[in-house]
Motif scaffolding. Structure first.
Motif, PDB file in Angstrom:
ATOM      1  N   ILE A  18       0.838  -1.196   0.000  1.00 19.98           N
ATOM      2  CA  ILE A  18       0.000   0.000   0.000  1.00 19.98           C
ATOM      3  C   ILE A  18       0.870   1.241   0.000  1.00 19.98           C
ATOM      4  O   ILE A  18       1.750   1.385   0.849  1.00 19.98           O
ATOM      5  N   GLU A  19       0.619   2.116  -0.953  1.00 17.48           N
ATOM      6  CA  GLU A  19       1.271   3.426  -1.014  1.00 17.48           C
ATOM      7  C   GLU A  19       0.254   4.443  -0.528  1.00 17.48           C
ATOM      8  O   GLU A  19      -0.793   4.629  -1.139  1.00 17.48           O
ATOM      9  N   GLN A  20       0.552   5.099   0.578  1.00 14.68           N
ATOM     10  CA  GLN A  20      -0.362   6.065   1.198  1.00 14.68           C
ATOM     11  C   GLN A  20       0.074   7.488   0.883  1.00 14.68           C
ATOM     12  O   GLN A  20       1.254   7.792   0.912  1.00 14.68           O
ATOM     13  N   LYS A  21      -0.883   8.333   0.585  1.00 14.22           N
ATOM     14  CA  LYS A  21      -0.657   9.765   0.383  1.00 14.22           C
ATOM     15  C   LYS A  21      -1.599  10.540   1.288  1.00 14.22           C
ATOM     16  O   LYS A  21      -2.615  10.013   1.739  1.00 14.22           O
ATOM     17  N   SER A  22      -1.291  11.789   1.535  1.00  8.46           N
ATOM     18  CA  SER A  22      -2.191  12.660   2.288  1.00  8.46           C
ATOM     19  C   SER A  22      -3.429  12.939   1.454  1.00  8.46           C
ATOM     20  O   SER A  22      -3.410  12.845   0.224  1.00  8.46           O
ATOM     21  N   SER A  23      -4.512  13.324   2.116  1.00 12.24           N
ATOM     22  CA  SER A  23      -5.794  13.500   1.423  1.00 12.24           C
ATOM     23  C   SER A  23      -5.786  14.641   0.415  1.00 12.24           C
ATOM     24  O   SER A  23      -6.618  14.660  -0.489  1.00 12.24           O
ATOM     25  N   ASP A  24      -4.848  15.565   0.521  1.00 14.58           N
ATOM     26  CA  ASP A  24      -4.804  16.675  -0.434  1.00 14.58           C
ATOM     27  C   ASP A  24      -3.951  16.365  -1.667  1.00 14.58           C
ATOM     28  O   ASP A  24      -3.783  17.206  -2.537  1.00 14.58           O
ATOM     29  N   ILE A  25      -3.452  15.143  -1.780  1.00 10.64           N
ATOM     30  CA  ILE A  25      -2.613  14.758  -2.925  1.00 10.64           C
ATOM     31  C   ILE A  25      -3.396  13.807  -3.820  1.00 10.64           C
ATOM     32  O   ILE A  25      -3.709  12.682  -3.421  1.00 10.64           O
ATOM     33  N   PRO A  26      -3.723  14.247  -5.046  1.00 10.96           N
ATOM     34  CA  PRO A  26      -4.410  13.346  -5.981  1.00 10.96           C
ATOM     35  C   PRO A  26      -3.524  12.148  -6.322  1.00 10.96           C
ATOM     36  O   PRO A  26      -2.319  12.297  -6.544  1.00 10.96           O
ATOM     37  N   LEU A  27      -4.100  10.970  -6.357  1.00  9.58           N
ATOM     38  CA  LEU A  27      -3.328   9.754  -6.595  1.00  9.58           C
ATOM     39  C   LEU A  27      -2.750   9.680  -7.999  1.00  9.58           C
ATOM     40  O   LEU A  27      -1.758   8.992  -8.228  1.00  9.58           O
TER      41      LEU A  27
END
Length: 190
Positions: free
Chosen positions: A79-88
């Protein structure tokens, strides 16, 4: 409403405003394992910040390692997680001389640097509000996408359970065998 649906609804409500990768990734995935998938002690199912050699396919040089945000050893899911303000889908600048990568391609770089026996069928990119699931057995199809809200509104939690733990929880719950399900079973949100 079933006990499972109540737990999923509560999880979606807790995380609807998103989160920060660095400070909330572990809490999010532990909560997801416990509340959505119904496992006890979600932390025991998760390997956070797993080291891998620097990905050669991304032209990274030097010694040392990179870290996978979340890895599930029992299902071999990365799983690669990003912050909610970063579009995948947005390529992120990773430093001088390095090609920008979106979340899925960053996950793929890590996946390709795992030992063959550590590579599983699925890879997930998540930014707290959206999930993208790559099924390596169906590389001819676009990755599946679904939203946090759809875990509850469209019962996507059942599909996610199948991907992450083969439809089984440590509470003895049984579901469909993960091998019989694919990420293409997800319906893209409208």
């Amino acid at each position: 409403m079933s006990k499972d649906r109540k737990r999923v609804k509560a999880f979606v409500e807790r995380w609807k405003d998103g989160g920060e990768e660095d400070s909330q990734c572990q809490k999010f995935w532990e909560d997801l394992m416990e509340s959505v998938l119904g496992v006890k002690q979600g932390r025991d199912w998760l390997d956070f910040e797993r080291k891998v050699k620097k990905p050669v396919i991304t032209n990274e040089s030097g010694r040392g390692s990179k870290r996978i945000d979340v890895y599930l050893p029992h299902s071999k899911t990365l799983i690669e997680q990003k912050s909610s303000d970063i579009p995948l889908d947005k390529p992120i600048n990773r430093g001088k001389g390095l090609e920008p990568l979106d979340a899925i391609h960053q996950a793929l770089a890590y996946y390709n640097n795992l030992k063959p026996e550590e590579r599983g069928q699925y890879m997930i990119a998540c930014n707290f509000k959206e999930f993208i699931v790559v099924d390596h057995n169906r590389n001819d199809e676009e990755p599946a996408r679904f939203t946090l809200k759809s875990l509850y509104t469209e019962n996507k939690w059942k599909d996610l359970r199948d991907i992450l733990n083969g439809g089984k929880t440590n509470e003895g719950e049984a579901g469909q065998d993960a091998a019989a399900r694919t990420a293409s079973d997800f319906v893209k949100p409208s």
